[in-house]
Design a protein around this motif. Structure first.
Motif, mmCIF file in Angstrom:
data_model
loop_
_atom_site.group_PDB
_atom_site.id
_atom_site.type_symbol
_atom_site.label_atom_id
_atom_site.label_comp_id
_atom_site.label_asym_id
_atom_site.label_seq_id
_atom_site.Cartn_x
_atom_site.Cartn_y
_atom_site.Cartn_z
ATOM 1 N N ILE A 26 0.840 -1.204 0.000
ATOM 2 C CA ILE A 26 0.000 0.000 0.000
ATOM 3 C C ILE A 26 0.869 1.246 0.000
ATOM 4 C CG2 ILE A 26 -1.631 1.336 1.393
ATOM 5 C CD1 ILE A 26 -2.882 -1.356 2.208
ATOM 6 N N PHE A 27 1.927 1.224 0.799
ATOM 7 C CA PHE A 27 2.813 2.392 0.817
ATOM 8 C C PHE A 27 3.473 2.598 -0.534
ATOM 9 C CE2 PHE A 27 7.139 4.101 1.360
ATOM 10 C CZ PHE A 27 6.766 5.393 1.636
ATOM 11 N N GLY A 28 3.942 1.508 -1.125
ATOM 12 C CA GLY A 28 4.642 1.622 -2.396
ATOM 13 C C GLY A 28 3.761 2.205 -3.487
ATOM 14 N N ALA A 29 2.520 1.728 -3.568
ATOM 15 C CA ALA A 29 1.683 2.142 -4.685
ATOM 16 C C ALA A 29 1.001 3.483 -4.444
ATOM 17 C CB ALA A 29 0.629 1.076 -4.966
ATOM 18 N N THR A 30 0.731 3.836 -3.185
ATOM 19 C CA THR A 30 -0.037 5.066 -2.959
ATOM 20 C C THR A 30 0.704 6.119 -2.159
ATOM 21 O OG1 THR A 30 -1.008 4.274 -0.907
ATOM 22 C CG2 THR A 30 -2.172 3.711 -2.919
ATOM 23 N N HIS A 31 1.896 5.797 -1.675
ATOM 24 C CA HIS A 31 2.674 6.732 -0.851
ATOM 25 C C HIS A 31 1.888 7.215 0.360
ATOM 26 C CE1 HIS A 31 5.721 7.756 -4.230
ATOM 27 N NE2 HIS A 31 5.562 6.481 -4.017
ATOM 28 N N THR A 32 1.116 6.304 0.937
ATOM 29 C CA THR A 32 0.443 6.637 2.185
ATOM 30 C C THR A 32 0.832 5.587 3.222
ATOM 31 O OG1 THR A 32 -1.464 5.396 1.401
ATOM 32 C CG2 THR A 32 -1.565 7.777 1.189
ATOM 33 N N SER A 82 -8.423 8.614 -0.239
ATOM 34 C CA SER A 82 -8.525 9.373 -1.479
ATOM 35 C C SER A 82 -8.981 10.806 -1.208
ATOM 36 C CB SER A 82 -9.501 8.686 -2.435
ATOM 37 O OG SER A 82 -10.810 8.787 -1.921
ATOM 38 N N LEU A 83 -9.462 11.076 0.004
ATOM 39 C CA LEU A 83 -9.886 12.438 0.350
ATOM 40 C C LEU A 83 -8.740 13.276 0.913
ATOM 41 C CD1 LEU A 83 -13.212 11.602 2.232
ATOM 42 C CD2 LEU A 83 -12.989 12.497 -0.081
ATOM 43 N N LEU A 84 -7.593 12.658 1.122
ATOM 44 C CA LEU A 84 -6.496 13.356 1.802
ATOM 45 C C LEU A 84 -6.013 14.556 1.007
ATOM 46 C CD1 LEU A 84 -4.240 10.435 3.023
ATOM 47 C CD2 LEU A 84 -5.603 11.971 4.410
ATOM 48 N N SER A 85 -5.654 15.615 1.725
ATOM 49 C CA SER A 85 -5.033 16.756 1.069
ATOM 50 C C SER A 85 -3.530 16.691 1.339
ATOM 51 C CB SER A 85 -5.624 18.055 1.611
ATOM 52 O OG SER A 85 -5.509 18.076 3.014
ATOM 53 N N GLU A 86 -2.785 17.567 0.678
ATOM 54 C CA GLU A 86 -1.331 17.604 0.883
ATOM 55 C C GLU A 86 -1.015 18.129 2.276
ATOM 56 O OE1 GLU A 86 1.142 16.532 -0.991
ATOM 57 O OE2 GLU A 86 -0.246 15.821 -2.512
ATOM 58 N N PRO A 87 0.081 17.748 2.898
ATOM 59 C CA PRO A 87 1.006 16.679 2.538
ATOM 60 C C PRO A 87 0.392 15.300 2.813
ATOM 61 C CG PRO A 87 1.615 17.629 4.637
ATOM 62 C CD PRO A 87 0.445 18.407 4.158
ATOM 63 N N ARG A 88 0.228 14.486 1.762
ATOM 64 C CA ARG A 88 -0.523 13.235 1.891
ATOM 65 C C ARG A 88 0.141 12.236 2.824
ATOM 66 N NH1 ARG A 88 -2.261 10.324 -3.050
ATOM 67 N NH2 ARG A 88 -3.554 9.322 -1.492
ATOM 68 N N GLU A 89 1.469 12.132 2.737
ATOM 69 C CA GLU A 89 2.148 11.146 3.588
ATOM 70 C C GLU A 89 1.842 11.403 5.056
ATOM 71 O OE1 GLU A 89 6.322 10.989 2.963
ATOM 72 O OE2 GLU A 89 6.154 10.021 1.023
ATOM 73 N N ARG C 117 16.517 15.440 12.112
ATOM 74 C CA ARG C 117 17.007 15.496 10.739
ATOM 75 C C ARG C 117 15.899 15.115 9.774
ATOM 76 N NH1 ARG C 117 22.515 12.354 10.246
ATOM 77 N NH2 ARG C 117 21.488 12.114 8.262
ATOM 78 N N LEU C 118 14.839 14.531 10.323
ATOM 79 C CA LEU C 118 13.739 14.068 9.481
ATOM 80 C C LEU C 118 12.639 15.110 9.414
ATOM 81 C CD1 LEU C 118 13.653 10.622 11.196
ATOM 82 C CD2 LEU C 118 14.572 11.058 8.936
ATOM 83 N N ARG C 119 11.819 14.980 8.364
ATOM 84 C CA ARG C 119 10.716 15.914 8.174
ATOM 85 C C ARG C 119 9.411 15.135 8.051
ATOM 86 N NH1 ARG C 119 14.498 18.558 8.755
ATOM 87 N NH2 ARG C 119 15.220 20.442 7.766
ATOM 88 N N GLY C 120 8.325 15.856 8.284
ATOM 89 C CA GLY C 120 6.991 15.365 7.946
ATOM 90 C C GLY C 120 6.688 13.970 8.457
ATOM 91 N N ALA C 121 6.286 13.113 7.521
ATOM 92 C CA ALA C 121 5.846 11.769 7.883
ATOM 93 C C ALA C 121 6.953 11.000 8.586
ATOM 94 C CB ALA C 121 5.410 11.023 6.625
ATOM 95 N N TYR C 122 8.190 11.167 8.137
ATOM 96 C CA TYR C 122 9.276 10.368 8.710
ATOM 97 C C TYR C 122 9.606 10.813 10.123
ATOM 98 C CZ TYR C 122 9.357 8.645 4.070
ATOM 99 O OH TYR C 122 8.961 8.065 2.898
ATOM 100 N N ALA C 312 -11.463 15.862 11.454
ATOM 101 C CA ALA C 312 -10.700 17.114 11.455
ATOM 102 C C ALA C 312 -9.699 17.141 10.306
ATOM 103 C CB ALA C 312 -9.983 17.295 12.791
ATOM 104 N N VAL C 313 -8.919 16.082 10.145
ATOM 105 C CA VAL C 313 -7.881 16.113 9.112
ATOM 106 C C VAL C 313 -8.502 16.185 7.724
ATOM 107 C CG1 VAL C 313 -5.988 14.845 8.056
ATOM 108 C CG2 VAL C 313 -6.207 14.907 10.515
ATOM 109 N N LEU C 314 -9.608 15.473 7.523
ATOM 110 C CA LEU C 314 -10.169 15.439 6.181
ATOM 111 C C LEU C 314 -11.001 16.678 5.860
ATOM 112 C CD1 LEU C 314 -11.215 11.692 5.838
ATOM 113 C CD2 LEU C 314 -9.198 12.833 4.955
#
Lengths: 285, 245, 338
Positions: A26-32, A82-89, C117-122, C312-314
């Motif tokens: 899932i992470f590989g294909a959708t970057h989530t 699919s509703l996520l806004s940026e930053p998606r990760e 040293r990491l950002r965001g998700a990481y 909230a996030v969505l």
């Protein structure tokens, strides 16, 4: 003695790879990032437990039900993502964290907080092979893990969907230029991921106690192995699982079981420290 | 003594030379235009001067001091500022806060913005003509207003050398005329300017000298008239046009 | 025409926001009088205010755009630090709680060195994993921490004497409530100061456009570390308070994912870019959870937190308070507007 540490490490590691496959795909294909991965796994385990306990179903027949439940939930998850806004990760982490809380409380409501285990007595018997004791459970676990990994490998290598999925994982832009429906591939990834979770969950329930908050530990394993492997490398996932499995069984042998939880943390933090830009390695120009 | 001097400056990304052996200098008080087609390496040059990237080879000297490997904030302290092609405003902060942020991190550290910081920021907003938008979130400004804001923010750092990245791209003729006046006013404040200008809208009118890049290499240098007559430059620009379908 | 209409509506919204704030504040001040018959109500609100403080502390890092899933590390270390100092040396909690905060700051430094040293998700994932380090060490250091048995019989806050008056925190839940409320107000004022200071300006600039922040001279990593340390210190202080109020701690409790999740959820639902949003969300959501969902669903009532964070996030990424106060988030005013 070290040989049995090695053997149990490999068995454990193969199983860890199995439980991370869905997350990695899932992470590989959708970057989530799906932080509810562990909860889905535990839920699939609960479904198997319930069918086994209440209806006396053989373990083998619980897999389809677990797969169906995982598919339904992954479908909902995919719609939400699919509703996520940026930053998606980052947002996917927060949203799936919320889903994890929902699932934990749902499981607490349905199955209570008691520890459950799917007991299959034959798995605890075993045999000696050149002075190494192997239980049937270990053998079955290793065989099933490797079987599922092999099936996934064949799927990814030799079917159209698999090839398109691999292309999407390797380079989304190029894949979409080549006429691959990238967002459609995201749905496919969630689907295959759900099947993998559904297959891994009942096995998880045979060797780990099931309780509503067991999920985060499994999620952490999946994150560690996925980030260790880097994106789109099935071999990396197997290697990552083995490294983690071996490190854990060596740690347990040397210092005791209570230090086991630290192993995946240290591996994850080390890999992240070596690759601070994340595993996609994007360098902004 | 040149104000800014680049010596055999080169930058390699993987196997690709984004810039190759650039020798070039700017004198104090000049306005120099940096021109060239897309991908010529103009923005990369800015990133090298401001310390965002480390060069693969070569040196950057500012007022006879080597700054090649200085950190961005150190270079900022020496008096070099820049604007961005994509503006990069602090979108959720107000226009005024954006400019104040430009000012307060350059000098001595103070815990709170002083009255004078706010006053100066307002003057700068007036200078670039968006004072009436002071309390608007920067993300709500139009593109042209964001470019002005970016300029005001860079000016707030009190630079000696200001690097402008496509300040007038996509502007209407009237807006270009205003931008020309603005650049001249900035120059009169004693700021030396290096302007990236892909479409030559601004640099032909205000520059003392032009410096042309193509494929990461210097192709011409001189007065605007000289550079525009240069065959390499014409080829770089027109050749590209001709190849387009 | 349209402009005046929206201005009018915005004014209404702002007035609504201000009245909510005022009413809420008066309610909190009078609560011990209103709820003098029910220790339970007071207890719930004491905990709500404590969580509000936690959310405020989390948001000192949150305003820089980094989302931490590992604040339980500071909470737990603060709780254990304070508890052990008071148990082993007999110090008063009034002294050990700030010391616990300092221990948490040390752990925050360690987390900063590894994770910043990491950002965001990481960064978020790394902080999530980081919690295991202090947790497993606490769990295994039996000689000092009694391992997974936890520490029992922690001293409570001792009575404060001021001339002839004395406030006994052991006997009066209302006194404890006001103590926690005061700390929350102090931290809220401090957060307001930080937001309006150059530090706040730097953190917001880093959040919005790190490259541009660097270009105007912000030393990005230094400010990120500073915000992590301040955030970690106050989280540790809240952890210490918690230890001496509950008077019993164990690793699974204070390092549990609950204390990482809850401040993040409150901060994001309330509004990460506002001063009071995180605290308000805690003061609303926790009582709603306890008074409404807990009786209805004794097992699984915390699904509420999962649901609100997803929504909230969505659908409301700036949080409900950020949404209500939209247009009035300017912290620095021009002369003309004043």
């Amino acid at each position: 003695m070290w040989t049995s540490v090695f053997v149990s490490g490999i068995v454990l590691g193969s199983f860890y790879t199995l439980i991370s496959l869905g997350f990695a795909l899932i992470f590989g294909a959708t970057h989530t990032f799906n932080l509810a991965h562990g909860e889905l796994l535990v839920l699939a385990g609960y479904v198997a437990y319930w069918l086994w306990k209440a209806f006396g179903l053989s373990l083998l027949f619980t897999f389809p039900a677990a797969v169906v439940v995982a598919l339904l939930l992954c479908f909902v998850l995919q719609r939400l993502f699919s509703l996520l806004s940026e930053p998606r990760e980052l947002n996917s982490i927060v949203v799936s964290f919320g889903i994890a809380i929902l699932l934990q409380n749902g499981m607490l409501f349905c199955f209570s907080g008691d520890y459950r285990l799917i007991r299959v007595p034959v798995l605890n018997q075993g045999f000696h092979l050149h002075q190494i004791y192997l239980s049937y459970g270990q053998v079955a676990l290793l065989a099933l893990s490797l079987l599922v990994i092999a099936l996934l490998y064949l799927l990814m290598r030799h079917t159209y969907v698999g090839k398109a999925l691999r292309a999407t994982i390797q380079d989304r832009e190029a894949a979409s230029l080549a006429g691959i429906n990238v967002s459609g591939m995201g749905v496919v990834a969630f689907g295959i991921g759900a099947v993998l979770i559904g297959l891994a969950g009942p096995l998880y329930g045979c060797i780990h106690y099931l309780y509503p908050t067991a999920g985060p530990q499994a999620t952490l394993l999946a994150i560690t192995i996925t980030i260790f492997a880097g994106i789109g490398r099935l071999r990396g996932l197997i290697l990552g699982g083995w490294v983690l499995g071996l490190a854990e069984s060596a740690t347990v042998f040397l210092w005791g079981a209570s230090w086991r939880e630290l192993v995946s943390t240290i591996i994850l933090l080390t890999v992240l420290a070596l690759r601070p830009h994340g595993i996609l390695g994007r360098d902004e120009r | 003594m040149p104000f800014l001097r680049l010596e055999v400056l080169s930058k390699k990304f993987g196997d690709f030379w984004a810039l190759r052996e650039i020798d070039f200098s700017i004198n104090e008080g000049e306005i120099v235009g940096l021109v060239g087609p897309n991908g010529a390496g103009k923005t990369t040059l800015f990133n090298l001067i401001t310390g965002r990237y480390r060069p693969s080879r070569g040196k950057v000297l500012f007022r006879d001091q080597e700054i090649t490997y200085c950190k961005p904030h150190e270079i900022r302290k020496l008096g070099i500022s820049r604007t961005f092609q994509s503006c990069r405003p602090f979108a959720k902060m107000t226009t005024l806060e954006n400019v104040i942020a430009g000012r307060v991190f350059s000098g001595k550290f103070r815990l709170f913005p002083q009255r004078i910081d706010i006053d100066t920021a307002e003057e700068l907003l007036e200078l670039v003509g968006i004072a009436h938008k002071a309390q608007t979130p920067a993300g709500d400004l139009t593109l042209s207003e964001q470019r002005r804001l970016d300029l005001a923010r860079a000016l707030a750092t009190q630079p000696r050398l200001l690097l402008l990245d496509e300040v007038a791209a996509g502007f209407s003729p009237v807006a270009v005329k205003q931008a020309v006046e603005l650049v001249r006013r900035v120059q009169q404040k004693g700021v030396t300017l290096l302007i990236i200008d892909h479409f030559l809208t601004l640099s032909l009118r205000v520059s003392d000298r032009l410096f042309a890049l193509d494929h990461g290499e210097k192709v011409a240098e001189g007065t605007p008239q000289e550079v525009m007559r240069n065959r390499e430059v014409i080829r770089a620009y027109l050749g590209m046009r001709h190849e387009e379908p | 025409m349209r402009g005046t209409k929206t201005t009018k509506r915005r004014h209404q919204e702002l007035r609504l926001a201000d009245s909510i704030l005022l009413l809420g504040f008066v309610f909190l001040l009078l609560l011990p009088v209103l709820a003098r018959d029910s220790d339970y109500v007071l207890q719930v609100f004491t905990h709500a205010v404590l969580l509000a403080t936690l959310a405020l502390a989390w948001n000192i890092l949150g305003v820089s755009g980094s989302i931490s899933l590992g604040h339980a590390a500071f909470f737990g270390v603060g709780a254990y630090g304070s508890a052990l100092l008071s148990l082993n040396f007999g110090f008063s909690p009034w002294l050990t709680v700030p010391l616990g905060g300092l221990v948490a700051t040390v752990v925050a430094t360690l987390m900063g060195l590894i994770c910043l040293r990491l950002r965001g998700a990481y960064f978020a994932l790394a902080t999530l994993a980081f919690v295991e380090i202090p947790k497993v060490i606490t769990d295994n250091w039996d000689g000092l921490t009694k391992g997974s048995l936890g520490l029992v019989g922690l001293p409570g806050f001792t009575a404060l004497r001021l001339g002839r008056y004395s406030v006994d925190f052991g006997a009066s839940p209302a006194a404890v409530y006001y103590l926690v409320l005061c700390s929350a107000l102090l931290l809220a004022s401090l957060v307001a100061l930080i937001f309006r200071s150059n530090l706040g300006l730097a953190l917001q600039a880093i959040r919005e456009e790190e490259v541009a922040a660097e270009a105007v001279g912000v030393q990005v990593q230094r400010y990120r570390l500073l915000s992590l340390l301040v955030s970690g210190f106050f989280t540790g202080v809240v952890g210490g308070c918690y230890a001496h109020l509950i008077r019993y701690i164990e690793p699974g409790l204070v390092y549990g994912i609950h204390f990482s999740a809850v401040p993040m959820i409150f901060a994001i639902c309330g509004g990460r870019f506002t001063i009071l949003g995180p605290a308000l969300a805690a003061l609303i959501l926790y009582p709603v959870d306890q008074f409404i969902f807990h009786p209805l669903l004794p097992a699984g009532h915390q699904f509420l937190y999962g649901a609100v964070i997803i929504v909230a996030v969505l659908f409301m990424p700036s949080g409900f308070w950020g949404h209500l106060r939209k247009g009035q988030f300017a912290l620095l005013k021009t002369r003309s507007v004043e």
